[in-house]
Design a protein around this motif. Sequence first.
Motif, mmCIF file in Angstrom:
data_model
loop_
_atom_site.group_PDB
_atom_site.id
_atom_site.type_symbol
_atom_site.label_atom_id
_atom_site.label_comp_id
_atom_site.label_asym_id
_atom_site.label_seq_id
_atom_site.Cartn_x
_atom_site.Cartn_y
_atom_site.Cartn_z
ATOM 1 N N PHE A 41 25.911 -44.875 -31.812
ATOM 2 C CA PHE A 41 26.322 -45.131 -33.181
ATOM 3 C C PHE A 41 25.573 -44.223 -34.150
ATOM 4 N N HIS A 42 24.261 -44.122 -33.996
ATOM 5 C CA HIS A 42 23.460 -43.296 -34.901
ATOM 6 C C HIS A 42 23.822 -41.817 -34.772
ATOM 7 N N ASP A 43 24.230 -41.389 -33.592
ATOM 8 C CA ASP A 43 24.642 -40.000 -33.410
ATOM 9 C C ASP A 43 25.950 -39.714 -34.126
ATOM 10 N N ASN A 87 27.219 -35.395 -32.685
ATOM 11 C CA ASN A 87 26.782 -34.014 -32.448
ATOM 12 C C ASN A 87 25.434 -33.886 -31.741
ATOM 13 N N GLY A 88 24.958 -34.952 -31.090
ATOM 14 C CA GLY A 88 23.731 -34.841 -30.316
ATOM 15 C C GLY A 88 22.495 -34.574 -31.143
ATOM 16 N N SER A 110 26.834 -39.824 -25.291
ATOM 17 C CA SER A 110 28.005 -40.688 -25.280
ATOM 18 C C SER A 110 28.204 -41.326 -23.906
ATOM 19 N N LEU A 111 28.056 -40.524 -22.860
ATOM 20 C CA LEU A 111 28.170 -41.053 -21.504
ATOM 21 C C LEU A 111 27.099 -42.108 -21.246
ATOM 22 N N ALA A 112 25.875 -41.835 -21.675
ATOM 23 C CA ALA A 112 24.777 -42.785 -21.461
ATOM 24 C C ALA A 112 25.071 -44.118 -22.135
ATOM 25 N N SER A 113 25.649 -44.071 -23.330
ATOM 26 C CA SER A 113 25.954 -45.317 -24.033
ATOM 27 C C SER A 113 27.030 -46.114 -23.309
ATOM 28 N N MET A 148 35.035 -44.345 -32.828
ATOM 29 C CA MET A 148 33.683 -43.977 -33.233
ATOM 30 C C MET A 148 33.179 -42.775 -32.453
ATOM 31 N N VAL A 149 33.276 -42.796 -31.134
ATOM 32 C CA VAL A 149 32.669 -41.726 -30.329
ATOM 33 C C VAL A 149 33.472 -40.432 -30.342
#
Length: 415
Positions: free
Chosen positions: A49-51, A58-59, A97-100, A321-322
Amino acid sequence: MKFALVLILTFAVACFGLDCNDYKKAYLVVDSLISKNYKLIPDLVRLAFHDCVGESCNGCLDPQDPLNAGLGYCTKILESTYRKYIRTMMSRADFWSLASEVALIRGALNVRHPLPHLTLRLQYLWGRHDCTNSPISHGPVGYPTAHGDYGEVLRVLRSMFQLSHREIVALMGAHSLGGALRNESGFAYTWDSTPYAFDNNYYLNLINLPYTHVNVAHSKPRRIEFVAQQHRYSDEDDVYMMLNTDMCLYKNIRSIVDDDKYTGRVVCEDDGDKGYVKVPLGATNFVQSKCEDASTAKYVEMYAQDIQKFYDDFTVAWYKMVSHGYESQDAGGYRLQPPSDDRVYSGDKTYSDDKTYSDDKTYSGGDKTYSDDKTYSGGDKTYSDDKTYSDDKTYSDGDKTYSDDKTNSDDKTYS
């Protein structure tokens, strides 16, 4: 009787640029990190979310921004892993994104629920671009303020991610994971009793617990939130919170602004037609008993009753979102699944819901204040998000004047 928690994800026929073996390797690396430390689950979801708040996913994060407090450990772990194993496979933004999503799946696998087939449909999208100095960025990106109200929620989730009201309530269900620490944000407690399970207890608590509005900070600045004890005579481990930006999903509260800043205090429209009243600090169950329901309360009640509907709507909101900041072709447009998972949990009841729900209200976009004829304005009375009420003074509503004459101290702590 035992039921399987089924996580259905349809694997793409071809990986189209992202090597399937690389994807599986990245997935399993994150899964292994979570197996070693399950407390990463809520942090990884929060990181996504914060990203994505700001121009795009954008990492990048600003480590100096106090609203990113608590994310340092998980970003450090991910950065070490990314540099060692992943950097040639995908962008940092794609890896976060994958980690989340691995974390969401592991959180869902921690749910013990009576539905016979509980399905979380997650499909991975890739193709995000890292910012120039990834993983470091500087400057504000527009994170929501916890002392805000539904207008603050809309400012981010509506204007940035284009979510409907129903989708907003669904995405906020991510607060079923994790909590707050005084030494990080100043706020305290978890949202529910299962902070590492991706369930619907967040909504159940919103409806059922007798909350009190209190200042939980041990020092300045104040951190005012709603807190409730689930069982009488229990210890602090049984205390749960809701932020103003959570409670506004269920009750029609408005945050008080002084000198263009949210004070943490709120007013609400009285359910007994007494106009707007200030919610006193220290008064248990005041909001639930005195304040009218928010227009989004129907979605809170729907997700509290039916976790499958929550999962279905959450995934729609999640992918908006992502993929923020990208067109579908820019994000690759191809959907991948994590490796199959056959872990099983048990339950013994079923739930159903035959009702249909609609999202029939609209809000204006851009940087303007959001309004509708029930929540923000009515008749000839209008309340502004710019500068609403003073925290320390009386305030008026038409010809009526209200003041907070309770003796509860703003500096009272809850422990």
